[in-house]
Scaffold this active site. Structure first.
Site, PDB file in Angstrom:
ATOM      1  N   HIS A   1      -7.752   1.391   2.177  1.00 14.71           N
ATOM      2  CA  HIS A   1      -7.629   0.858   3.543  1.00 14.71           C
ATOM      3  C   HIS A   1      -8.384   1.737   4.552  1.00 14.71           C
ATOM      4  O   HIS A   1      -7.812   2.189   5.542  1.00 14.71           O
ATOM      5  CB  HIS A   1      -6.150   0.720   3.940  1.00 14.71           C
ATOM      6  CG  HIS A   1      -5.953  -0.266   5.069  1.00 14.71           C
ATOM      7  ND1 HIS A   1      -4.813  -1.013   5.215  1.00 14.71           N
ATOM      8  CD2 HIS A   1      -6.761  -0.635   6.106  1.00 14.71           C
ATOM      9  CE1 HIS A   1      -4.922  -1.771   6.284  1.00 14.71           C
ATOM     10  NE2 HIS A   1      -6.091  -1.559   6.843  1.00 14.71           N
TER      11      HIS A   1
ATOM     12  N   GLU B   1       0.843  -1.193   0.000  1.00 17.16           N
ATOM     13  CA  GLU B   1       0.000   0.000   0.000  1.00 17.16           C
ATOM     14  C   GLU B   1       0.878   1.243   0.000  1.00 17.16           C
ATOM     15  O   GLU B   1       1.984   1.209   0.549  1.00 17.16           O
ATOM     16  CB  GLU B   1      -0.896   0.003   1.249  1.00 17.16           C
ATOM     17  CG  GLU B   1      -1.882  -1.158   1.241  1.00 17.16           C
ATOM     18  CD  GLU B   1      -2.773  -1.217   2.487  1.00 17.16           C
ATOM     19  OE1 GLU B   1      -2.642  -0.362   3.374  1.00 17.16           O
ATOM     20  OE2 GLU B   1      -3.609  -2.153   2.543  1.00 17.16           O
TER      21      GLU B   1
HETATM   22  P1  NAI Z   1     -10.708 -11.431  15.082  1.00 20.72           P
HETATM   23  O1  NAI Z   1      -9.406 -11.864  15.630  1.00 20.72           O
HETATM   24  O2  NAI Z   1     -11.795 -11.047  15.989  1.00 20.72           O
HETATM   25  O3  NAI Z   1     -11.271 -12.567  14.087  1.00 20.72           O
HETATM   26  C1  NAI Z   1     -10.472 -13.266  13.173  1.00 20.72           C
HETATM   27  C2  NAI Z   1     -11.086 -14.646  12.977  1.00 20.72           C
HETATM   28  O4  NAI Z   1     -10.381 -15.313  11.941  1.00 20.72           O
HETATM   29  C3  NAI Z   1     -10.982 -15.539  14.213  1.00 20.72           C
HETATM   30  O5  NAI Z   1     -12.240 -16.072  14.520  1.00 20.72           O
HETATM   31  C4  NAI Z   1      -9.990 -16.621  13.803  1.00 20.72           C
HETATM   32  O6  NAI Z   1     -10.237 -17.869  14.413  1.00 20.72           O
HETATM   33  C5  NAI Z   1     -10.229 -16.666  12.319  1.00 20.72           C
HETATM   34  N1  NAI Z   1      -9.127 -17.262  11.552  1.00 20.72           N
HETATM   35  C6  NAI Z   1      -7.795 -17.165  11.756  1.00 20.72           C
HETATM   36  N2  NAI Z   1      -7.116 -17.832  10.808  1.00 20.72           N
HETATM   37  C7  NAI Z   1      -8.041 -18.368   9.977  1.00 20.72           C
HETATM   38  C8  NAI Z   1      -7.970 -19.160   8.812  1.00 20.72           C
HETATM   39  N3  NAI Z   1      -6.789 -19.540   8.314  1.00 20.72           N
HETATM   40  N4  NAI Z   1      -9.118 -19.537   8.214  1.00 20.72           N
HETATM   41  C9  NAI Z   1     -10.328 -19.169   8.744  1.00 20.72           C
HETATM   42  N5  NAI Z   1     -10.456 -18.410   9.850  1.00 20.72           N
HETATM   43  C10 NAI Z   1      -9.336 -18.017  10.449  1.00 20.72           C
HETATM   44  O7  NAI Z   1     -10.356 -10.230  14.076  1.00 20.72           O
HETATM   45  P2  NAI Z   1     -11.314  -9.060  13.593  1.00 20.72           P
HETATM   46  O8  NAI Z   1     -11.293  -7.940  14.550  1.00 20.72           O
HETATM   47  O9  NAI Z   1     -12.600  -9.648  13.201  1.00 20.72           O
HETATM   48  O10 NAI Z   1     -10.504  -8.560  12.294  1.00 20.72           O
HETATM   49  C11 NAI Z   1     -10.447  -9.353  11.128  1.00 20.72           C
HETATM   50  C12 NAI Z   1      -9.488  -8.719  10.122  1.00 20.72           C
HETATM   51  O11 NAI Z   1      -9.940  -7.410   9.768  1.00 20.72           O
HETATM   52  C13 NAI Z   1      -8.056  -8.538  10.631  1.00 20.72           C
HETATM   53  O12 NAI Z   1      -7.167  -8.950   9.613  1.00 20.72           O
HETATM   54  C14 NAI Z   1      -7.900  -7.055  10.793  1.00 20.72           C
HETATM   55  O13 NAI Z   1      -6.569  -6.643  10.576  1.00 20.72           O
HETATM   56  C15 NAI Z   1      -8.812  -6.539   9.687  1.00 20.72           C
HETATM   57  N6  NAI Z   1      -9.265  -5.160   9.889  1.00 20.72           N
HETATM   58  C16 NAI Z   1      -9.274  -4.338   8.792  1.00 20.72           C
HETATM   59  C17 NAI Z   1      -9.689  -3.028   8.904  1.00 20.72           C
HETATM   60  C18 NAI Z   1      -9.719  -2.157   7.710  1.00 20.72           C
HETATM   61  O14 NAI Z   1      -9.599  -0.939   7.845  1.00 20.72           O
HETATM   62  N7  NAI Z   1      -9.895  -2.680   6.529  1.00 20.72           N
HETATM   63  C19 NAI Z   1     -10.083  -2.465  10.209  1.00 20.72           C
HETATM   64  C20 NAI Z   1     -10.123  -3.436  11.271  1.00 20.72           C
HETATM   65  C21 NAI Z   1      -9.686  -4.736  11.111  1.00 20.72           C
END
Ligand code: NAI
Length: 411
Positions: free
Chosen positions: A292, A269
């Site tokens: 982003h 990015e």
């Molecule tokens: P979280 O940690 O609450 O949930 C992530 C889930 O993914 C967990 O349930 C975990 O078990 C699961 N997981 C891990 N590896 C996996 C795999 N290989 N296959 C399937 N499931 C798997 O995280 P949250 O808060 O829900 O965030 C998710 C993503 O969103 C993160 O990557 C975070 O960086 C991103 N994010 C992006 C933002 C943006 O501005 N676009 C803002 C906030 C978060």
């Protein structure tokens, strides 16, 4: 070594990078009136000078806190990262100096979820390419290929904080929700777990990714997985850029196997708003590209401001390190105050520290009414409540405990 509990009004807080005003207001309301705020980040000597007498520092993602900077901040007691990531801070160096780091990992969950659901609607209606065409003077008034989200299947990969919120919002729109997660997760509403990623991909009209960036999620969606998706299905990635193989996605879009995509995060990015965004996806009108900003809303900034300020206040008032990213997490009852004082002792994680403290206190007649200890691989964090009258003796003794990094007194 701090021998006296500071009055709150003498505790200096520095908030950089235009942190939301709610943070300063929360600190002020709790009595931390010596707060300085700056709209920009600081670096190098300017940062070192600014940190000379600062106790609590608030930053966002642009201020780099290295070991050298920490060494120039002898009074620094805790750092609040008013954002999600903490890569900008040398977490280990901070822990070894007894400085806990707090952040706000889930304050923007709802913002991401709303955007994803909105994008699902836009994609299924073919709005991205229609919008692009109309901007260029075209006019394609037709219902062909334009469908409602109601009754369609949304496949959520990663059913954590954001994934579950997306599922709830999508169900309210009448979507069928299925999800795949490597951990066992309680389905919310009528969401249905699917045990294999490929099965989810084959069944979904829209696939949305909400996994963290790990070795396992790198290129989680590549050529093979895209081939498993239904012809004409849509892909949304507002998780991390490394999760999708962008060249494979560009190829699947060019072949019209994938009907459209909404991508908010990219493997590479631009470093700032002045740098050009380079991606093979730029040429596709049926791809929503955003810089982003999935979690970037006024409400999220406000939530982050409050959440991190409250964590700093709790640590300062009570010693609680719950949710600190680099520190042993100690949950504590409210510090009673009257007649008692609380000692916070950070030490290198070597054997025998607790026994050493207890032996010294026992010898000097310091009565411990409560004691809490947690350790991580680098440090131990011990919190003790004792009679206020013994505070001077106790803090003097703590200074001589092997492995002591820092001790603080709360009245
Ligand atoms: P979280 O940690 O609450 O949930 C992530 C889930 O993914 C967990 O349930 C975990 O078990 C699961 N997981 C891990 N590896 C996996 C795999 N290989 N296959 C399937 N499931 C798997 O995280 P949250 O808060 O829900 O965030 C998710 C993503 O969103 C993160 O990557 C975070 O960086 C991103 N994010 C992006 C933002 C943006 O501005 N676009 C803002 C906030 C978060």
């Amino acid at each position: 070594m701090q021998k006296h509990s500071f009055e709150k009004r003498r505790i200096k807080c520095l908030l950089l990078e235009g942190i939301h005003a709610k943070a300063g207001a929360a600190l002020h309301e709790d009595g931390y009136t010596a707060t300085r705020t700056l709209p920009k980040s600081l670096a190098g000597d300017a940062l070192k000078t600014a940190l000379k007498d600062v106790h609590f520092l608030g930053i966002r993602s642009r201020t780099e806190i290295t070991e050298e900077i920490l060494d120039a901040a002898p009074k620094l007691t805790a750092i609040g990262c008013f954002c999600i990531g903490t890569n900008q801070v040398d977490l280990r160096a901070a822990a070894l100096r007894g400085i806990p780091i707090f952040n706000a990992p889930y304050s923007n969950t709802r913002s991401v979820a709303e955007l994803v659901v909105g994008e699902a609607i836009m994609l299924l209606r073919g709005i991205p390419e229609k919008n692009a065409l109309v901007h260029r003077g075209g006019w394609t008034k037709s219902a062909e290929g334009s469908v409602e989200v109601r009754g369609k299947t949304l496949g959520i990969v990663g059913y954590g904080h954001i994934g579950t919120q997306v599922g709830i919002l999508a169900e309210h729109l009448g979507m069928r929700v299925i999800f795949y997660d490597i951990a066992g997760k309680l389905p919310l509403g009528n969401a249905r777990p699917v045990s294999k990623l490929n099965a989810l991909l084959a069944e979904s009209d829209v696939v949305t990714l909400h996994v963290p960036e790990t070795a396992n999620t790198r290129n989680l969606i590549g050529r093979t997985q895209l081939a498993h998706m239904k012809k004409g299905a849509h892909l949304i990635n507002a998780a991390r850029g490394t999760v999708v193989d962008i060249d494979a996605l560009a190829d699947a879009l060019a072949r019209k196997h994938i009907g459209g995509a909404a991508i908010d995060v990219f493997p590479v990015e631009p470093k700032g708003n002045d740098e050009e965004f380079i991606s093979p996806l730029r040429k596709f009108d049926n791809v929503i590209l955003s810089p982003h900003i999935g979690g970037s809303t006024v409400e999220a900034q406000e939530n982050i401001g409050l959440e991190v300020a409250e964590k700093l206040i709790r640590y300062s008032n009570n010693g609680s390190t719950v949710t600190a990213v680099n520190f042993p997490e100690v949950t504590l009852p409210e510090h009673a105050g009257t007649g008692k004082c609380r000692l916070l002792h950070v030490h290198r994680n070597v054997p025998g520290v607790l026994a050493h403290i207890n032996e010294k206190f026992g010898r000097r007649g310091v009565n411990i009414s409560a004691q809490y200890l947690q350790t991580n691989e680098h440090i131990g964090f011990c919190v003790m409540d004792i009679d206020a009258s013994a505070s001077e003796v106790a803090i003097d003794e703590l200074q001589t405990v092997t492995g002591t990094i820092r001790a603080r007194l709360l009245f």
